[in-house]
Write a protein that holds these residues in place. Sequence first.
Motif, mmCIF file in Angstrom:
data_model
loop_
_atom_site.group_PDB
_atom_site.id
_atom_site.type_symbol
_atom_site.label_atom_id
_atom_site.label_comp_id
_atom_site.label_asym_id
_atom_site.label_seq_id
_atom_site.Cartn_x
_atom_site.Cartn_y
_atom_site.Cartn_z
ATOM 1 N N GLU A 1 0.840 -1.206 0.000
ATOM 2 C CA GLU A 1 0.000 0.000 0.000
ATOM 3 C C GLU A 1 0.874 1.254 0.000
ATOM 4 O O GLU A 1 1.664 1.466 0.923
ATOM 5 C CB GLU A 1 -0.918 0.004 1.226
ATOM 6 N N TYR A 2 0.704 2.053 -1.047
ATOM 7 C CA TYR A 2 1.427 3.326 -1.174
ATOM 8 C C TYR A 2 0.425 4.472 -1.018
ATOM 9 O O TYR A 2 -0.414 4.684 -1.902
ATOM 10 C CB TYR A 2 2.067 3.445 -2.560
ATOM 11 N N PRO A 3 0.512 5.229 0.053
ATOM 12 C CA PRO A 3 -0.418 6.356 0.245
ATOM 13 C C PRO A 3 -0.258 7.430 -0.828
ATOM 14 O O PRO A 3 0.850 7.668 -1.310
ATOM 15 C CB PRO A 3 -0.021 6.911 1.616
ATOM 16 N N GLN A 4 -1.380 8.050 -1.188
ATOM 17 C CA GLN A 4 -1.396 9.061 -2.253
ATOM 18 C C GLN A 4 -2.317 10.209 -1.871
ATOM 19 O O GLN A 4 -3.335 9.982 -1.202
ATOM 20 C CB GLN A 4 -2.000 8.473 -3.540
ATOM 21 N N ALA A 5 -1.982 11.403 -2.369
ATOM 22 C CA ALA A 5 -2.879 12.545 -2.147
ATOM 23 C C ALA A 5 -4.054 12.490 -3.118
ATOM 24 O O ALA A 5 -5.186 12.809 -2.769
ATOM 25 C CB ALA A 5 -2.108 13.848 -2.327
ATOM 26 N N GLU A 6 -3.785 12.078 -4.359
ATOM 27 C CA GLU A 6 -4.830 12.050 -5.387
ATOM 28 C C GLU A 6 -5.227 10.615 -5.700
ATOM 29 O O GLU A 6 -4.436 9.706 -5.489
ATOM 30 C CB GLU A 6 -4.303 12.709 -6.681
ATOM 31 N N GLY A 7 -6.424 10.447 -6.227
ATOM 32 C CA GLY A 7 -6.874 9.102 -6.604
ATOM 33 C C GLY A 7 -8.214 8.796 -5.971
ATOM 34 O O GLY A 7 -8.869 9.686 -5.422
ATOM 35 N N ASP A 8 -8.628 7.528 -6.046
ATOM 36 C CA ASP A 8 -9.921 7.149 -5.462
ATOM 37 C C ASP A 8 -9.951 7.528 -3.980
ATOM 38 O O ASP A 8 -8.967 7.337 -3.280
ATOM 39 C CB ASP A 8 -10.107 5.623 -5.557
ATOM 40 N N PRO A 9 -11.088 8.054 -3.520
ATOM 41 C CA PRO A 9 -11.151 8.452 -2.097
ATOM 42 C C PRO A 9 -11.325 7.223 -1.202
ATOM 43 O O PRO A 9 -12.328 6.531 -1.323
ATOM 44 C CB PRO A 9 -12.409 9.332 -2.044
ATOM 45 N N TYR A 10 -10.358 6.952 -0.338
ATOM 46 C CA TYR A 10 -10.452 5.782 0.549
ATOM 47 C C TYR A 10 -10.667 6.152 2.014
ATOM 48 O O TYR A 10 -11.394 5.471 2.716
ATOM 49 C CB TYR A 10 -9.194 4.914 0.436
ATOM 50 N N TYR A 11 -9.983 7.196 2.458
ATOM 51 C CA TYR A 11 -10.058 7.543 3.886
ATOM 52 C C TYR A 11 -10.518 8.988 4.074
ATOM 53 O O TYR A 11 -9.872 9.907 3.548
ATOM 54 C CB TYR A 11 -8.674 7.463 4.537
ATOM 55 N N PRO A 12 -11.598 9.231 4.829
ATOM 56 C CA PRO A 12 -11.835 10.603 5.303
ATOM 57 C C PRO A 12 -10.678 10.958 6.240
ATOM 58 O O PRO A 12 -10.098 10.065 6.861
ATOM 59 C CB PRO A 12 -13.140 10.505 6.096
ATOM 60 N N ILE A 13 -10.319 12.211 6.317
ATOM 61 C CA ILE A 13 -9.147 12.583 7.133
ATOM 62 C C ILE A 13 -9.613 13.306 8.401
ATOM 63 O O ILE A 13 -10.029 14.475 8.331
ATOM 64 C CB ILE A 13 -8.181 13.469 6.312
ATOM 65 N N PRO A 14 -9.561 12.614 9.552
ATOM 66 C CA PRO A 14 -10.126 13.198 10.772
ATOM 67 C C PRO A 14 -9.258 14.307 11.373
ATOM 68 O O PRO A 14 -8.224 14.055 11.991
ATOM 69 C CB PRO A 14 -10.208 12.009 11.746
ATOM 70 N N ARG A 15 -9.669 15.535 11.150
ATOM 71 C CA ARG A 15 -9.022 16.700 11.779
ATOM 72 C C ARG A 15 -10.049 17.834 11.805
ATOM 73 O O ARG A 15 -11.001 17.842 11.005
ATOM 74 C CB ARG A 15 -7.745 17.108 11.035
ATOM 75 N N PRO A 16 -9.870 18.783 12.730
ATOM 76 C CA PRO A 16 -10.940 19.761 12.983
ATOM 77 C C PRO A 16 -11.422 20.525 11.749
ATOM 78 O O PRO A 16 -12.630 20.670 11.542
ATOM 79 C CB PRO A 16 -10.321 20.703 14.021
ATOM 80 N N GLU A 17 -10.486 21.004 10.908
ATOM 81 C CA GLU A 17 -10.954 21.825 9.768
ATOM 82 C C GLU A 17 -11.794 21.010 8.789
ATOM 83 O O GLU A 17 -12.707 21.540 8.152
ATOM 84 C CB GLU A 17 -9.809 22.539 9.028
ATOM 85 N N ASN A 18 -11.483 19.693 8.680
ATOM 86 C CA ASN A 18 -12.279 18.853 7.788
ATOM 87 C C ASN A 18 -13.655 18.594 8.386
ATOM 88 O O ASN A 18 -14.656 18.533 7.667
ATOM 89 C CB ASN A 18 -11.562 17.535 7.506
ATOM 90 N N ALA A 19 -13.691 18.443 9.704
ATOM 91 C CA ALA A 19 -14.985 18.241 10.381
ATOM 92 C C ALA A 19 -15.864 19.476 10.166
ATOM 93 O O ALA A 19 -17.070 19.365 9.927
ATOM 94 C CB ALA A 19 -14.765 17.986 11.868
ATOM 95 N N ASP A 20 -15.247 20.664 10.213
ATOM 96 C CA ASP A 20 -16.014 21.905 9.992
ATOM 97 C C ASP A 20 -16.594 21.948 8.582
ATOM 98 O O ASP A 20 -17.769 22.298 8.391
ATOM 99 C CB ASP A 20 -15.121 23.144 10.201
ATOM 100 N N LEU A 21 -15.762 21.580 7.610
ATOM 101 C CA LEU A 21 -16.233 21.601 6.222
ATOM 102 C C LEU A 21 -17.332 20.544 6.025
ATOM 103 O O LEU A 21 -18.355 20.813 5.372
ATOM 104 C CB LEU A 21 -15.050 21.335 5.265
ATOM 105 N N TYR A 22 -17.129 19.384 6.632
ATOM 106 C CA TYR A 22 -18.167 18.345 6.521
ATOM 107 C C TYR A 22 -19.487 18.826 7.127
ATOM 108 O O TYR A 22 -20.563 18.563 6.579
ATOM 109 C CB TYR A 22 -17.717 17.024 7.170
ATOM 110 N N THR A 23 -19.407 19.556 8.232
ATOM 111 C CA THR A 23 -20.627 20.064 8.871
ATOM 112 C C THR A 23 -21.455 20.897 7.883
ATOM 113 O O THR A 23 -22.688 20.823 7.868
ATOM 114 C CB THR A 23 -20.260 20.927 10.106
ATOM 115 N N LYS A 24 -20.746 21.651 7.032
ATOM 116 C CA LYS A 24 -21.470 22.461 6.040
ATOM 117 C C LYS A 24 -22.165 21.563 5.013
ATOM 118 O O LYS A 24 -23.324 21.783 4.647
ATOM 119 C CB LYS A 24 -20.501 23.425 5.336
ATOM 120 N N TYR A 25 -21.440 20.540 4.551
ATOM 121 C CA TYR A 25 -22.062 19.601 3.607
ATOM 122 C C TYR A 25 -23.207 18.830 4.261
ATOM 123 O O TYR A 25 -24.233 18.555 3.632
ATOM 124 C CB TYR A 25 -21.019 18.635 3.033
#
Length: 403
Positions: free
Chosen positions: A298-322
């Motif tokens: 397994e080689y981690p990548q920034a781009e490509g199929d979405p596999y993992y949501p990334i748990p951190r506060p700013e992402n949680a804030d953006l998700y709250t809007k969605y």
Amino acid sequence: MFDYLIVGAGFAGSVLAERLANGSNKRVLICDKRPHIGGNAYDHYNDDGILVHKYGPHIFHTNSREVFEYLSRFTEWRSYQHRVLAHVDGQHVPIPINLDTINQLYGLNLTAFEVEEFFKKVAEPCEKIRTSEDVVVSTVGRELYEKFFRNYTRKQWGLDPSELDASVTSRVPTRTNRDDRYFTDTYQAMPLHGYTRMFERLLDSPNIKIMLNCDYREIERDIQFREMIYTGPVDAYFDYRYGKLPYRSLEFKHETHSTAQFQSAPVVNYPNEQAYTRVTEFKYLTGQEHNKTSIVYEYPQAEGDPYYPIPRPENADLYTKYKALADTQTGVHFVGRLATYKYYNMDQIVAQALTVYGKIVGMKRKEAAKTIVAKTETKISVPAYQIPKPNGNGNGKSLPTLS
Ligand code: FAD
Ligand code: UDP
């Protein structure tokens, strides 16, 4: 006319399709843009006839009797306890860090009591555990954090552990005994004939039609349906209105070797020197016997199929809007790891899907999981899986003696 259009044939979509079709006699169309069902849990026999997981190792484990019993209607099980070694300082040592890890790494002969003292000495107390760094450093100290967690996490997520929620590294416990299992859940087993076979049984209903290689956007205007279950990425549904929600991707490099065994454990983690994070040898997981063996890097990548949501506060804030936007959509249910932006395991997704079904039909989850109006459940005669006795490891063998 369909009652439901279900987008995505992974755990979330397939469980809901099964429940709506067989529990409520609804007509369901389930589509997936990939050429197969099963979502990320899809497995298949490769050219050499070895059963492999296309999207990396999937090990089923749960504490939920309800989830386990629900899935048991669609598969028999092979009892399986997962074990992982980490390649650190030129040695292969157990991860989660346990008594043997410390003794092997430092050439010591500590007892469980002494290793507890050892951890107390090296741990750096932290007033409030907020990040993935805090979790580890406050338990096993900075040196072990750096050997096992810091680089692995930076590689896996493209972020320092100090930038990730505590929940990420909290998935991996620390032990003072010699228990070297990766999970300690009550139910730990692999579908005896693989995940894809289980999905085939989930979706085997006259009420369910399946369309593969089909993005829902290609058909949503041409077919009639009353409601939608959406299990793709939530930001994509809304055309990235508030910007992209970050998901981490992976590249999988599959190989087959002409030897019966490649490595000494089902999974070996490589926290430090390599570009990949881990190597999985599938025959350990599936129990298959074969004179060759298949592995995946397994080689981690920034781009490509979405596999993992990334748990951190700013992402949680953006998700709250969605999420707020999603809540305004009448007749659309957002379910699953990508649509609810949750770092959930398979069993949690099954539970989430059963809960959503319960809400749709106005029942408690427990009852909702069981109703059958349209079709009798798949008959599975002899369950291969024995519910483990407390403290047993499910394989009929007892755990290593604790010192
Ligand atoms: P998915 O399986 O992602 O399914 C969503 C589906 O929607 C996909 O098939 C996708 O193609 C489809 N889709 C998306 N957009 C569209 C569109 N526009 N039109 C049509 N179709 C669309 N969990 C465990 O419990 N144990 C493990 O050991 C484990 N290991 C994992 C290892 C890796 C490398 C990864 C990435 C995950 C692992 N998981 C594990 C988590 C597990 O994969 C998920 O919990 C589970 O598969 C999520 O199911 P889902 O239905 O929500 O999503
Ligand atoms: N982790 C780590 N070193 C390891 C194993 C895990 O740093 O040897 C961290 C890493 O951040 C990883 C997280 O713990 O993403 C969760 O690990 P898990 O094995 O649960 O990851 P998954 O199977 O979901 O990829």
